[in-house]
Design a protein around this motif. Sequence first.
Motif, PDB file in Angstrom:
ATOM      1  N   VAL A 188      -1.704  -4.236   1.880  1.00 52.04           N
ATOM      2  CA  VAL A 188      -3.140  -3.907   1.898  1.00 52.04           C
ATOM      3  C   VAL A 188      -3.406  -2.510   2.485  1.00 52.04           C
ATOM      4  O   VAL A 188      -4.488  -1.951   2.312  1.00 52.04           O
ATOM      5  N   GLY A 189      -2.401  -1.993   3.203  1.00 51.59           N
ATOM      6  CA  GLY A 189      -2.546  -0.636   3.739  1.00 51.59           C
ATOM      7  C   GLY A 189      -2.709  -0.561   5.255  1.00 51.59           C
ATOM      8  O   GLY A 189      -3.242   0.427   5.758  1.00 51.59           O
ATOM      9  N   LYS A 190      -2.170  -1.527   5.965  1.00 51.68           N
ATOM     10  CA  LYS A 190      -2.295  -1.522   7.431  1.00 51.68           C
ATOM     11  C   LYS A 190      -1.560  -0.321   8.042  1.00 51.68           C
ATOM     12  O   LYS A 190      -2.061   0.344   8.946  1.00 51.68           O
ATOM     13  N   THR A 191      -0.362  -0.082   7.512  1.00 49.71           N
ATOM     14  CA  THR A 191       0.411   1.045   8.049  1.00 49.71           C
ATOM     15  C   THR A 191      -0.302   2.359   7.741  1.00 49.71           C
ATOM     16  O   THR A 191      -0.426   3.223   8.605  1.00 49.71           O
ATOM     17  N   CYS A 192      -0.809   2.475   6.523  1.00 53.82           N
ATOM     18  CA  CYS A 192      -1.500   3.723   6.148  1.00 53.82           C
ATOM     19  C   CYS A 192      -2.774   3.926   6.967  1.00 53.82           C
ATOM     20  O   CYS A 192      -3.080   5.059   7.372  1.00 53.82           O
ATOM     21  N   LEU A 193      -3.508   2.881   7.209  1.00 53.90           N
ATOM     22  CA  LEU A 193      -4.749   2.996   7.985  1.00 53.90           C
ATOM     23  C   LEU A 193      -4.456   3.427   9.421  1.00 53.90           C
ATOM     24  O   LEU A 193      -5.132   4.318   9.963  1.00 53.90           O
ATOM     25  N   LYS A 252      -3.469  11.774   8.837  1.00 52.57           N
ATOM     26  CA  LYS A 252      -3.099  11.996   7.432  1.00 52.57           C
ATOM     27  C   LYS A 252      -2.540  10.719   6.824  1.00 52.57           C
ATOM     28  O   LYS A 252      -2.216   9.761   7.538  1.00 52.57           O
ATOM     29  N   PHE A 253      -2.431  10.756   5.513  1.00 50.86           N
ATOM     30  CA  PHE A 253      -1.907   9.614   4.762  1.00 50.86           C
ATOM     31  C   PHE A 253      -0.386   9.755   4.694  1.00 50.86           C
ATOM     32  O   PHE A 253       0.111  10.827   4.337  1.00 50.86           O
ATOM     33  N   PRO A 254       0.348   8.702   5.038  1.00 48.03           N
ATOM     34  CA  PRO A 254       1.814   8.846   5.005  1.00 48.03           C
ATOM     35  C   PRO A 254       2.323   9.016   3.582  1.00 48.03           C
ATOM     36  O   PRO A 254       1.823   8.375   2.659  1.00 48.03           O
ATOM     37  N   GLU A 255       3.311   9.886   3.413  1.00 48.53           N
ATOM     38  CA  GLU A 255       3.830  10.128   2.062  1.00 48.53           C
ATOM     39  C   GLU A 255       4.477   8.878   1.479  1.00 48.53           C
ATOM     40  O   GLU A 255       4.371   8.590   0.299  1.00 48.53           O
ATOM     41  N   LYS A 256       5.137   8.129   2.339  1.00 48.26           N
ATOM     42  CA  LYS A 256       5.885   6.974   1.854  1.00 48.26           C
ATOM     43  C   LYS A 256       5.855   5.901   2.944  1.00 48.26           C
ATOM     44  O   LYS A 256       5.998   6.216   4.125  1.00 48.26           O
ATOM     45  N   THR A 257       5.651   4.673   2.546  1.00 44.37           N
ATOM     46  CA  THR A 257       5.731   3.594   3.547  1.00 44.37           C
ATOM     47  C   THR A 257       6.658   2.508   3.019  1.00 44.37           C
ATOM     48  O   THR A 257       6.828   2.348   1.812  1.00 44.37           O
ATOM     49  N   VAL A 301      -5.968   4.125  22.729  1.00 46.09           N
ATOM     50  CA  VAL A 301      -6.092   3.082  21.714  1.00 46.09           C
ATOM     51  C   VAL A 301      -4.680   2.800  21.215  1.00 46.09           C
ATOM     52  O   VAL A 301      -4.007   3.673  20.687  1.00 46.09           O
ATOM     53  N   GLN A 302      -4.236   1.570  21.463  1.00 49.09           N
ATOM     54  CA  GLN A 302      -2.887   1.197  21.044  1.00 49.09           C
ATOM     55  C   GLN A 302      -3.004   0.255  19.851  1.00 49.09           C
ATOM     56  O   GLN A 302      -3.456  -0.890  19.980  1.00 49.09           O
ATOM     57  N   LEU A 303      -2.630   0.762  18.694  1.00 46.56           N
ATOM     58  CA  LEU A 303      -2.728  -0.048  17.481  1.00 46.56           C
ATOM     59  C   LEU A 303      -1.405  -0.759  17.233  1.00 46.56           C
ATOM     60  O   LEU A 303      -0.342  -0.130  17.251  1.00 46.56           O
ATOM     61  N   TRP A 304      -1.504  -2.061  16.991  1.00 50.69           N
ATOM     62  CA  TRP A 304      -0.323  -2.843  16.624  1.00 50.69           C
ATOM     63  C   TRP A 304      -0.384  -3.026  15.117  1.00 50.69           C
ATOM     64  O   TRP A 304      -1.189  -3.832  14.619  1.00 50.69           O
ATOM     65  N   ASP A 305       0.442  -2.261  14.427  1.00 49.12           N
ATOM     66  CA  ASP A 305       0.512  -2.349  12.964  1.00 49.12           C
ATOM     67  C   ASP A 305       1.493  -3.482  12.632  1.00 49.12           C
ATOM     68  O   ASP A 305       2.705  -3.305  12.689  1.00 49.12           O
ATOM     69  N   THR A 306       0.941  -4.630  12.297  1.00 48.27           N
ATOM     70  CA  THR A 306       1.782  -5.827  12.155  1.00 48.27           C
ATOM     71  C   THR A 306       2.354  -5.937  10.743  1.00 48.27           C
ATOM     72  O   THR A 306       1.867  -5.309   9.798  1.00 48.27           O
ATOM     73  N   GLU A 342     -15.763  -0.592   4.548  1.00 44.87           N
ATOM     74  CA  GLU A 342     -14.946  -0.323   3.366  1.00 44.87           C
ATOM     75  C   GLU A 342     -14.473   1.112   3.468  1.00 44.87           C
ATOM     76  O   GLU A 342     -15.250   2.016   3.813  1.00 44.87           O
ATOM     77  N   THR A 343     -13.204   1.320   3.191  1.00 46.67           N
ATOM     78  CA  THR A 343     -12.640   2.645   3.439  1.00 46.67           C
ATOM     79  C   THR A 343     -11.456   2.930   2.537  1.00 46.67           C
ATOM     80  O   THR A 343     -11.059   2.085   1.727  1.00 46.67           O
ATOM     81  N   SER A 344     -10.908   4.098   2.703  1.00 50.76           N
ATOM     82  CA  SER A 344      -9.667   4.451   2.033  1.00 50.76           C
ATOM     83  C   SER A 344      -8.790   5.182   3.029  1.00 50.76           C
ATOM     84  O   SER A 344      -9.204   6.204   3.583  1.00 50.76           O
ATOM     85  N   ALA A 345      -7.604   4.648   3.225  1.00 57.67           N
ATOM     86  CA  ALA A 345      -6.661   5.336   4.119  1.00 57.67           C
ATOM     87  C   ALA A 345      -6.164   6.608   3.443  1.00 57.67           C
ATOM     88  O   ALA A 345      -5.758   7.553   4.098  1.00 57.67           O
ATOM     89  N   LYS A 346      -6.218   6.606   2.112  1.00 54.97           N
ATOM     90  CA  LYS A 346      -5.677   7.730   1.352  1.00 54.97           C
ATOM     91  C   LYS A 346      -6.671   8.887   1.281  1.00 54.97           C
ATOM     92  O   LYS A 346      -6.315  10.041   1.465  1.00 54.97           O
ATOM     93  N   ASN A 347      -7.898   8.548   1.014  1.00 56.47           N
ATOM     94  CA  ASN A 347      -8.918   9.582   0.858  1.00 56.47           C
ATOM     95  C   ASN A 347     -10.169   9.163   1.606  1.00 56.47           C
ATOM     96  O   ASN A 347     -11.083   8.574   1.048  1.00 56.47           O
TER      97      ASN A 347
END
Length: 241
Positions: free
Chosen positions: A38-43, A51-56, A78-83, A170-175
């Motif tokens: 869904v894009g948790k890592t990218c968000l 920035k948006f990661p090139e590759k995940t 702010v400590q984000l836990w990207d699960t 509603e958002t976009s991690a990419k743009n």
Amino acid sequence: MASVESSTEFTSSLTVSSHLPPPRTRIFKIIVIGDSGVGKTCLTYQFCAGKFPEKTEATIGVDFREKLIEIDGENIKVQLWDTAGQERFRKSMVQHYYRNVHAVVFVYDVTSAASFRSLPAWIEECKQHALGQEVPRILVGNKCDLQNSVQVGTDLAQQFADAHSMPLFETSAKNPSSDGHGDGSHGTRGNSDHVEAIFMTVAHKLKSQKPLILSQPPGGDTVTLTRGRDEGEKASWACMC
Ligand SMILES: Nc1nc2c(ncn2[C@@H]2O[C@H](COP(=O)(O)OP(=O)(O)OP(=O)(O)O)[C@@H](O)[C@H]2O)c(=O)[nH]1
Ligand SMILES: [Mg+2]
């Protein structure tokens, strides 16, 4: 893991002991959960690295991302836990996700109806880990840049968010500046929410919920810093794991 303690500004009417420790940075632990892809890592990357990661690749266990922010003159980490979204990569970690968590971000992909249908299961997982009502939760629909592939309309998502008393973003991690696809939780909205604004909103909510209160012990002339609630909560803030 690092302990979390407080600092605050002192008012001139109070006498401050010269023995007070130097101010420390509070840490807000925010977990980001939802289906795989869904894009948790990218968000989280977009918020912390800008920035948006090139590759995940699929997250295994959990990745931590941190960002130092300032709210009303107070430095907050702010400590984000990207699960991990995949069951096999998360099952041994789940209990750690929920321990002493301060806020939960549920993520679905607006181009995946399946990821939206999974939300009740993620909410149920929170329930099973006895998350208190005071823990803020927000709902994020990601990938709004893919406007031609949207499967989850804003109205449906808003209904779900309302039913679970969560704000919807509603958002976009990419743009992050891409156009949204309709009205959102904030009324008419032509643009998607910025990733940064979403996490900052959560941090503001946490800061306002967890005020630092100055109290003076009876008969004493020094200032004690407390969090204004019971000892249990204080302990939960003092220890991350
Ligand atoms: N177009 C578009 N693609 C995105 C966006 N966010 C993520 N992606 C893509 O979606 C895929 C999955 O993104 P991840 O961030 O790795 O997903 P995840 O939720 O962390 O997945 P797990 O770690 O397996 O739980 C990648 O190919 C990303 O490039 C977005 O906002 N827009
Ligand atoms: Mg990931």
